[in-house]
Structures are given as C-alpha cells and as structure tokens.
Design an enzyme around this catalytic site. Structure first.
Site, PDB file in Angstrom:
ATOM      1  N   ASP A  66       0.846  -1.189   0.000  1.00 54.54           N
ATOM      2  CA  ASP A  66       0.000   0.000   0.000  1.00 54.54           C
ATOM      3  C   ASP A  66       0.883   1.242   0.000  1.00 54.54           C
ATOM      4  O   ASP A  66       2.006   1.201  -0.506  1.00 54.54           O
ATOM      5  CB  ASP A  66      -0.921  -0.032   1.238  1.00 54.54           C
ATOM      6  CG  ASP A  66      -2.289   0.567   0.950  1.00 54.54           C
ATOM      7  OD1 ASP A  66      -2.346   1.799   0.792  1.00 54.54           O
ATOM      8  OD2 ASP A  66      -3.277  -0.180   0.886  1.00 54.54           O
TER       9      ASP A  66
ATOM     10  N   SER B 226     -11.429  -0.779  -0.721  1.00 51.96           N
ATOM     11  CA  SER B 226     -10.130  -0.762  -0.046  1.00 51.96           C
ATOM     12  C   SER B 226     -10.248  -1.182   1.413  1.00 51.96           C
ATOM     13  O   SER B 226      -9.313  -1.725   1.982  1.00 51.96           O
ATOM     14  CB  SER B 226      -9.521   0.651  -0.092  1.00 51.96           C
ATOM     15  OG  SER B 226      -8.823   0.876  -1.271  1.00 51.96           O
TER      16      SER B 226
ATOM     17  N   HIS C 227      -3.607   5.822   3.702  1.00 48.68           N
ATOM     18  CA  HIS C 227      -4.389   4.695   3.192  1.00 48.68           C
ATOM     19  C   HIS C 227      -3.849   3.361   3.715  1.00 48.68           C
ATOM     20  O   HIS C 227      -4.606   2.510   4.208  1.00 48.68           O
ATOM     21  CB  HIS C 227      -4.365   4.726   1.662  1.00 48.68           C
ATOM     22  CG  HIS C 227      -5.274   3.743   1.000  1.00 48.68           C
ATOM     23  ND1 HIS C 227      -4.872   2.472   0.686  1.00 48.68           N
ATOM     24  CD2 HIS C 227      -6.557   3.860   0.564  1.00 48.68           C
ATOM     25  CE1 HIS C 227      -5.877   1.824   0.093  1.00 48.68           C
ATOM     26  NE2 HIS C 227      -6.917   2.656  -0.004  1.00 48.68           N
TER      27      HIS C 227
END
Length: 802
Positions: free
Chosen positions: A184, A439, A264
C-alpha cells in the site's frame, strides 16, 4: 469524528472527495466502469524476454543501454533508452516443473518522459528476443476489548449484522507467527495502535530485540542475504510515480523506510491488526489480545510501500513496484497479502508475481474496485480473493449511479467497506478516521484469513480460503438486484472459527528461575481425544494436562496439537515460557577500621536487559557508610558504558538507597546482553572507631507498591522480573591477640620482635588489645612469655580481640 471517503481508492483527502462530488466525477471512470484514460508511467516500458536471452550481458554505459543483442540494442538506442533494470532484483530462475513463473525475464526500460511508448512497444514486439512489451500501469488506491473507540466500529462490535469478530475472538485473536503483507502507501509503523503488531525481520534485527525500525539495526549491510539492505520491517519499493510527490511526502527512491504519509496503508493495516485490548484507539480483526501475557500479540504486519500521494492529491501506485513487493512478500514468508488498489490495466510482471505468490500458498485478498461495474479487474485471477464492499445493513455499498462496490460472478466474497473506522496517518501523525470503499472491505477479509491461519497454521491456501468463502452469511435477500454477484455473501468470522478445530491451553507458571515445573492445562473447546505437546526445550508429552520441568534458561515456544471431531487443531504460543537463571549477589569482605572497602555487585542475566533498579540498605550502628565522594564505581564493570547510572533515592541518614542503571538512554535500544560479571562496585568508608567484629549486611530494600521480597527489579526484553538476590556483608576486622598491630595478618615472629622492642624501648606502638596477648589488661613480660610459648609449642592459643 472526521470522515474521509475513499472512492475508487483514488480519493485520499476529504477536500478531493468534495470537489469530485461537485464536478460529478467520483472516479477516473464512467458509468460503465471503464476508465476515461488509463494511467501509465511516463517513459517506462516493461519487457518480458524469451527464455534463451542471456541477461548477464546487459549493461549500461555512456548514456546508452546495451543488451549484447544487436537487433534489440538498435531499437533501444534509437528511442534513446537510458536505463534498464530488472523488475524483480532478487529473482532466480525457478526449478523445472516447480510451477513458478520465471521472474528473471522481466525488465523495465526507461526512455525520455515524452517518448512515444506505443511506437516503442510496436518496435519491441517485432523483435525475436521479446515475448511481451507493455506500458507500466499506474494503479489507484481502490471478547470485549477496552479500546476506547471500539463501540464506534460497527464492523467489529455488536450488534449484528456484521462479521462477528467479537464472537470469533473467544476462539482466536491472532497469532504473531502469521505474517500479513500490506502492499500500500506504507504503514505508520510507530502508530500507538499498530506498533506492537509490526513485523520485524529477524535476519536484519542485529541485536535481536524485536524493536520496530530500530536505528541500532540500520547498519548498511544486507544481514539476511536477501539482496535488500536494512529491510527491517519490510521495504519502500516505490520507485516512480506520475505527478511528483505531494509536499511532505516521501520521494520516489527505494529505501528501507516504508512509512506512510498518505494514510491509506495505515488505515488498511489497522483493519487487519490494530492492537486489541490495549486501551488505545480501535480494534483489528486479528490484532491479538494485549494487557496480559506477552504471547498474545496479534498477527505481524509486513510493511511494503508501493504507492504514494502525488502533488495532485491522488494516491497512485507503480505496477512494477507492486510486483516487486509481491515477490518480497513471497520470499519473506508472508501468509496473507492485501492489496487495495484499482487494477484496470494489465501487467504481465504483476501477474507473474501474483501467480508465484499463490503457488507459494499465500492468500491474496484484493479489493474489487469502486466503479459500480460488473467487469472484473485484471487481478481477479483464479485463486485470488476478490472482495466486494457492503454497508452496515448487508447491502452492497453504493454511493451514486457511477460509484459503488464492483460486483459480478467473479467476486469471491463481500465484507464491510462503508464508514470503516481505523488507524490513519495524517502526514506521519497518528490518528483514526472512517474511510469507505472496497479498499476497506479487502483488509476485513484479509484479517479473517489471518485469524483462520492463526488458528490452523498448517492449512493450505486452498483450504483456508475455502473456509473464509464458504462460511459467509448469504445476503441475497438484502441485495435482490445482485443475487449471485456478491460472492458467497458477507464474511462471518465467528462461523469460520466454528468450522475448524481449536487447541487452547494455559499454564500455572510461565516465568521463573530454573529448575521449575509448569503445570499445563488443556482448554481446547472441541472435546479432543488426543494431545501432542511440544515444550520448546525438546520435551514432549501426549498427556492432556502434563507437568513439565524446565532446567535450562531460555525463552520457549509451547505448542499443542489436538485431535477432535472437526479435525486437527493447533496452538503455538511463542515466548510463552521464560526460564531464567538470573542472580544478583554481593561480595562479603573484611575491612580494617579507618579504611575504604570495595563491595562488588555481581549480576548474571540470561535475557537482554533494558533497566536495573537496585534498592538496598546497609543500616548499621558501626558508622559504616557509602563513600560520600564516590559511592559507586563503574570502571571495569559490565555497566561501564551504560548511558545512565544514578540514584533514584539516596538517604544517607537511614542508609537506604536505590540505584538505577540503564544501558541506553530513552530512544535508544541497545540492551545489556546475557552474561555474568561485576555489575557495579559499591564504595564504603569504615570509620577508625568502628567496633571490631561489627558485621554490616548490605541487603535488598523494598520499593513502594512492589512486593517486599522481590527486589531488585529488572526490566528485560521479555518483561519485568526479580533476580535471586544474595546479600553481601562487611566485617570490621577483629584480630587475634599477639597480632601486634591488629592488621589481620597471621601471628608470627615479626609480632614477637615488635613486642620485644616495645617492652624494651617503647616503640613501635602496639594495638592495645592485640599486644595484651594473655588478656590480663596489662602489657608486660607475661605477654611476651605467652607469645613465645604459642609460637614454639602452639599452646596456649591466644584469644581474639572483641
């Protein structure tokens, strides 16, 4: 609570979301789910070479790339290629019939940013040495715990409908023997709700202290020989990205630090394994159970950075960097991989890396995408778990007509993905926030996969994935328009745990000095009929509740395997039993009145030590005190190079003291290694008028709020403990009569000579007690006669001075 919605996994800031809403654009795509324009790395082309090409001939010089293949070099130089690098730097050719793809064939070629990539690819595909030539895609970011925000996590806390992780935790909370690779934007690995669950590469952990991203281990050496230097907790594979970095974001050079600016990756990591029951922030699906035994840590998060936050506010990934991270995860033994990105562009290199990971037995959870389309992405390959997103009502998550969870017959299973609260990084500052998108759904499934692997580490990928998929709750009734298009349903952790056998056990004692016995008690829930124990020191048992004696110091993993109706269950608790042979003991010494004496403090430790707190007292009526100018000395001792050695308490009136010794100051991690020897020297003054024969005991003292019989206290790598303590003694010398000066030496002819001289000429001056050999109270010729008789016949034996 601040909410930040991730749509199409490209949205990384709330402001960007609002601007997209205002413009009617919620993704780089249309209502059909097809992107308006695929993103590719400028000036980059991937090639896959034919098997007969000798890559050992490749080189670069004078600004040109040379492969040693004339026809290929003509193309590369004609288009001004200026760099050629393997996509998989550590790849080796696989064995024949291994089922593994040959990653040594993949290379990335760099051209000027304004190069016509289509023309280059057309030319390369005409070359007989090239099997594949393609652009490099840029991917978009697609038990009741005491954690204070737990009740705000609808996907982790009651009431249903939800995955019921809270019920699953009665059976399994996550094992630190399971590794989950998060590919990520990086991970904020020092986030207070993640730090305890970050994977530490044992091959790069030079001092073996388990500290996350330990500066002591950054030595510029490839200690584990895997081809990457200082990959302490994973690696930052990000090498190039369109648009340049956002202000404050890490640049695009590969390095050992996979920290997360964007947030994220940290959010995804928290969903998988935020630390449970640690009194901080939120919970994770497989975050362990803190606040108790050291063995109950969660699954390990392998931090692999392959994306970043560019200047335009986009979270983007280079496909080659994703592929390199996949290969690293495989080589380093990951059990589960999560990748929450869009996959709307094909990459042969990435596909090969994924295939090798699957063949190695790794579960790969992939976000289905947020374009609200039924078209499968390129990573929806056989064996990959494609995860759709649901809301708190078990309905497919949908934002509007052009944005929502993707769906289709290629979906494996669904998981919560709307308004998911988890850990975040706010430009490297820790926090929590709610994000939305597939996600978030994918790491919920990855967390469950990690729970299943924790409960039964020996499961094959196919079996573990089958349990995850086929224990889901059917949600067709809640989604009449998507019947059969959301996989087998919404994941159910509790049902998954009920489908497999479990081994559980406890012990009455796990920390002590050897030898000591441990009574193990089986607590397996499924009425087992057979038990196999391994105690970590070579000992085994097939009893249900065995008693095992540890005789050698060490930190031991204890394993139990049980056979019950659902199959074989297993439990492996690392660092469960800590067997020690640790002591602190002091010298016992004799001292003359009017002298200074050194009392050595000896310490034997069998574990790495962070801190020693040594409370002691030498209260006495003889006037013996610590030397006020130099009460202790580290010279030549094991603490000589300690950063800190000073008093916590110093009460010279009561003669009670507490000495604190720390190998390294706060922020450093060097520990005192196991060993034995003098820890420190205590310096004592004996007054000239100290009564002879006085005995001063240097004993341990109590510290408020700690048991009075357990001092001193040591903080070691595996916890706090109290070494076995042996007090020291200072004896003020009392001499034998006849020892003319009372200096503690043996009575001999020199003492006779001194007595004769004193009786005849009055010098040298004697000790009044010692020269009075016959103890009459007067020094005269009768003392001389007494001494002569003792030295010649051995009788009568002179007494000792009081």
């Amino acid at each position: 609570m601040r909410k930040c919605y991730r749509i199409s996994i490209v949205v990384t800031l709330l402001g960007l979301i609002l601007s997209l809403l205002a413009s009617g654009q919620l993704a780089a795509g249309t209502g059909s789910g097809q992107p308006d324009k695929a993103l590719y790395a400028a000036g980059k082309v991937n090639i896959q070479l034919e098997d007969d090409v000798d890559v050992g001939r490749f080189q670069r010089g004078f600004g040109l790339v040379s492969t040693g293949l004339g026809s290929l070099d003509n193309i590369l130089n004609g288009f001004k290629a200026d760099a050629l690098r393997p996509v998989f730097a550590r790849a080796e050719r696989p064995k024949v019939n291994s089922g593994m793809r040959d990653l040594t064939r993949f290379y990335e070629i760099s051209f000027p940013d304004n190069a016509d990539l289509d023309a280059i690819i057309r030319a390369l595909m005409q070359n007989p040495h090239i099997r594949v030539a393609e652009k490099v895609p840029i991917c978009m970011m697609d038990a009741v715990p005491n954690d204070p925000q737990y009740s705000n996590q609808w996907s982790m806390s009651p009431p249903a409908p939800d995955p019921q992780f809270y019920n699953a935790w009665d059976s399994e909370t996550g094992s630190d023997s399971i590794k989950v690779a998060i590919i990520d934007t990086g991970v904020l690995y020092r986030h207070p709700d993640l730090a305890g669950n970050i994977w530490v590469n044992p091959g790069e952990d030079v001092d073996q202290d388990g500290v996350v991203f330990d500066n002591d281990d950054l030595n510029g050496i490839d200690d584990d020989g895997n081809g990457i230097i200082d990959d302490l907790i994973g690696y930052d594979f990000l090498s190039s990205l369109s648009g340049g970095p956002a202000p404050g974001e890490d640049g695009y050079t590969r390095d050992p630090d996979p920290n997360d600016f964007d947030g994220h990756g940290t959010h995804v990591s928290g969903i998988v394994a935020a630390m449970n029951n640690n009194g901080t922030n939120v919970t994770g699906a497989a975050g362990g159970w803190y606040g108790g035994h050291r063995s109950y840590r969660g699954v390990r998060i392998m931090c692999l950075r392959a994306g970043g936050h560019n200047a335009a506010g986009q979270g983007l990934f280079n496909s080659n960097d994703i592929a390199a991270a996949f290969d690293y995860a495989r080589l380093m033994g990951a059990n589960v991989i999560n990748l929450s990105v869009s996959d709307r562009s094909y990459s042969a290199a990435r596909a090969a890396a994924i295939a090798n990971a699957l063949n190695a037995g790794i579960t790969y959870c992939h976000s289905a995408g947020n374009e609200d389309t039924s078209e499968a992405g390129y990573d929806a390959l056989p064996g990959v778990l494609s995860i759709a997103a649901t809301n708190r009502y078990d309905q497919k998550w949908k934002w509007n007509d052009t944005s929502g969870s993707n769906f289709g017959d290629w979906i494996s299973v669904s998981a919560p993905g709307e308004d998911i609260l988890s850990t975040v990084s706010n430009a490297y500052s820790p926090g929590t926030a709610s994000y939305t998108g597939t996600s978030m759904a994918s790491p919920n499934a990855a967390g469950l996969s990690a729970l299943i692997r924790s409960a039964m580490p020996s499961l094959t990928r196919q079996k573990a994935d089958s349990i995850l998929v086929h224990t889901a709750d059917n949600i067709d009734a809640q989604n009449p328009l998507y019947v059969g298009l959301l996989g087998t349903g919404r994941i159910n952790a509790y049902t998954a745990m009920q489908a497999i056998a479990h081994a559980k056990f406890t012990a009455d004692l796990t920390d002590a000095n050897v030898p000591f016995g441990v009574q193990f008690t089986d607590q397996s829930p499924g009425s087992p009929t057979a038990w196999t124990w391994a105690f970590g020191d070579g000992g085994t048992s097939v009893d249900q509740n065995p008693l095992h004696t540890y005789t050698s110091p060490g930190i031991y993993m204890v394993s139990l395997k049980v056979d019950e109706a659902r199959g074989l269950g297993e439990r492996h608790l690392r660092n469960f039993v800590w067997a020690r042979a640790d002591t602190i003991k002091l010298d016992s010494v004799a001292a003359n009145p009017g002298s200074t004496v050194t009392l050595n403090v000896y310490y034997r430790n069998t574990a790495q030590v962070k801190e020693i707190i040594f409370p002691f007292t030498n209260a006495n009526s003889a006037g013996v005190v610590l030397d006020p100018s130099t009460p202790f000395d580290k010279t030549g001792t094991r603490s000589e190079n300690f950063d800190y050695a000073d008093w916590i308490t110093y009460n010279d009136g009561a003669q009670q003291f507490t000495l604190r010794l720390v190998p390294n100051s706060p922020g450093n991690t060097l520990y005192m290694q196991p060993g034995a020897g003098v820890l420190v020297k205590l310096m004592y003054d004996i007054p000239a008028d100290a009564p002879r024969g006085s005995v001063i005991t240097v004993d341990s003292a109590s510290i408020p709020a700690l048991p009075s019989d357990k001092h001193p206290v040591v903080t070691a790598l595996w916890g706090n403990y109290w070494p076995v303590y042996k007090p020291g003694k200072i004896v003020v010398r009392s001499c034998q009569r006849g020892n003319f000066r009372c200096d503690g030496t043996i009575v001999d002819l020199s003492d006779l000579s001194s007595l004769v001289s004193f009786l005849t000429i009055g010098t040298p001056a004697p000790d009044p007690c010692a020269a009075n050999v016959n103890a009459t109270g007067i020094i005269d010729l009768s003392d001389l006669s007494y001494l002569v008789s003792y030295l010649t016949t051995g009788t009568p034996v002179p007494s000792y001075c009081p």
